[in-house]
Motif scaffolding. Structure first.
Motif, PDB file in Angstrom:
ATOM      1  N   SER A  23      19.654 -64.108 103.274  1.00 21.61           N
ATOM      2  CA  SER A  23      20.808 -64.915 103.553  1.00 21.61           C
ATOM      3  C   SER A  23      20.543 -66.383 103.591  1.00 21.61           C
ATOM      4  O   SER A  23      19.463 -66.858 103.831  1.00 21.61           O
TER       5      SER A  23
ATOM      6  N   THR B 162      21.568 -61.369 107.628  1.00 20.64           N
ATOM      7  CA  THR B 162      22.988 -61.672 107.676  1.00 20.64           C
ATOM      8  C   THR B 162      23.735 -60.401 108.044  1.00 20.64           C
ATOM      9  O   THR B 162      23.370 -59.309 107.584  1.00 20.64           O
ATOM     10  N   ALA B 163      24.781 -60.523 108.847  1.00 18.58           N
ATOM     11  CA  ALA B 163      25.605 -59.365 109.193  1.00 18.58           C
ATOM     12  C   ALA B 163      25.960 -58.619 107.916  1.00 18.58           C
ATOM     13  O   ALA B 163      26.348 -59.232 106.920  1.00 18.58           O
TER      14      ALA B 163
ATOM     15  N   ALA C 243      22.347 -67.704 105.947  1.00 20.14           N
ATOM     16  CA  ALA C 243      23.239 -67.515 107.082  1.00 20.14           C
ATOM     17  C   ALA C 243      23.401 -68.779 107.897  1.00 20.14           C
ATOM     18  O   ALA C 243      22.490 -69.586 108.006  1.00 20.14           O
TER      19      ALA C 243
ATOM     20  N   ASP D 255      23.759 -56.887 106.110  1.00 20.08           N
ATOM     21  CA  ASP D 255      22.553 -56.597 105.325  1.00 20.08           C
ATOM     22  C   ASP D 255      22.112 -55.163 105.568  1.00 20.08           C
ATOM     23  O   ASP D 255      22.368 -54.579 106.631  1.00 20.08           O
TER      24      ASP D 255
ATOM     25  N   LEU E 229      15.481 -64.368 107.636  1.00 21.47           N
ATOM     26  CA  LEU E 229      16.802 -64.315 108.260  1.00 21.47           C
ATOM     27  C   LEU E 229      17.606 -63.136 107.742  1.00 21.47           C
ATOM     28  O   LEU E 229      17.531 -62.789 106.558  1.00 21.47           O
TER      29      LEU E 229
ATOM     30  N   ASN F 169      25.337 -59.847 114.906  1.00 20.53           N
ATOM     31  CA  ASN F 169      24.788 -59.937 113.560  1.00 20.53           C
ATOM     32  C   ASN F 169      24.225 -58.558 113.235  1.00 20.53           C
ATOM     33  O   ASN F 169      23.017 -58.340 113.214  1.00 20.53           O
TER      34      ASN F 169
ATOM     35  N   ARG G 119      18.994 -61.160 114.207  1.00 19.56           N
ATOM     36  CA  ARG G 119      19.169 -62.326 113.328  1.00 19.56           C
ATOM     37  C   ARG G 119      17.966 -62.574 112.438  1.00 19.56           C
ATOM     38  O   ARG G 119      18.066 -63.260 111.433  1.00 19.56           O
ATOM     39  N   THR G 120      16.785 -62.025 112.819  1.00 15.35           N
ATOM     40  CA  THR G 120      15.600 -62.130 111.970  1.00 15.35           C
ATOM     41  C   THR G 120      14.954 -60.750 111.848  1.00 15.35           C
ATOM     42  O   THR G 120      15.219 -59.844 112.647  1.00 15.35           O
TER      43      THR G 120
ATOM     44  N   TYR H   2      22.723 -68.683 114.191  1.00 14.88           N
ATOM     45  CA  TYR H   2      23.148 -67.542 114.991  1.00 14.88           C
ATOM     46  C   TYR H   2      24.088 -67.976 116.098  1.00 14.88           C
ATOM     47  O   TYR H   2      23.838 -68.954 116.794  1.00 14.88           O
TER      48      TYR H   2
END
Length: 97
Positions: free
Chosen positions: A2, A83-84, A4, A86, A81, A13, A37-38, A7
Motif C-alpha cells: 500500500s 492496507t485494509a 496507505a 489486503d 505497510l 485496518n 497496520r504493518t 494509521y
C-alpha cells in the motif's frame, strides 16, 4: 501492498491472513481477520492468538509471505505497510510437483 494513509486509531485496518499447508495445520484454521497496520503488527498478533498451538511459531518462522501476489522477501516487517482489505498469504516450504 500500500501507499496507505497514516494509521488512524479510530478505524480498523483489517486484513485477511491465509494459512497454507503446514502452517494451516499448526494454526488449526485456514484463514482469519487481523487488525494490523504493518506486517510486524500482524506477526505479533497471530503469534499471540496461536501461542498455545504446537509448532505454530516454528512453522511461521520459515514461511514465505506474500501480500496479494507480491512477495515480501527479506524486507523488515515493521516497514511493510498493510492496507485494509489486503490478503496476506503465509506459505511454508513444501515439496511436490
Amino acid at each position: 501492498m500500500s501507499g496507505a494513509a497514516p494509521y488512524d486509531d479510530d478505524h480498523a485496518n483489517v486484513v485477511t491472513v491465509r494459512y497454507w499447508a503446514a502452517v494451516r495445520s499448526a494454526a488449526g484454521i485456514a484463514e482469519e481477520q487481523v487488525d494490523a497496520r504493518t506486517l510486524a503488527d500482524l506477526q505479533h498478533e497471530i503469534l499471540r492468538r496461536h501461542r498455545d498451538r504446537d509448532r505454530f511459531a516454528d512453522v511461521l518462522s520459515i514461511c514465505s509471505t506474500l501480500i496479494g501476489s507480491v512477495p515480501v522477501g527479506a524486507r523488515d516487517p515493521s516497514e511493510v505497510l498493510l492496507t485494509a482489505g489486503d490478503t496476506v498469504e503465509l506459505l511454508p516450504p513444501f515439496a511436490g510437483g
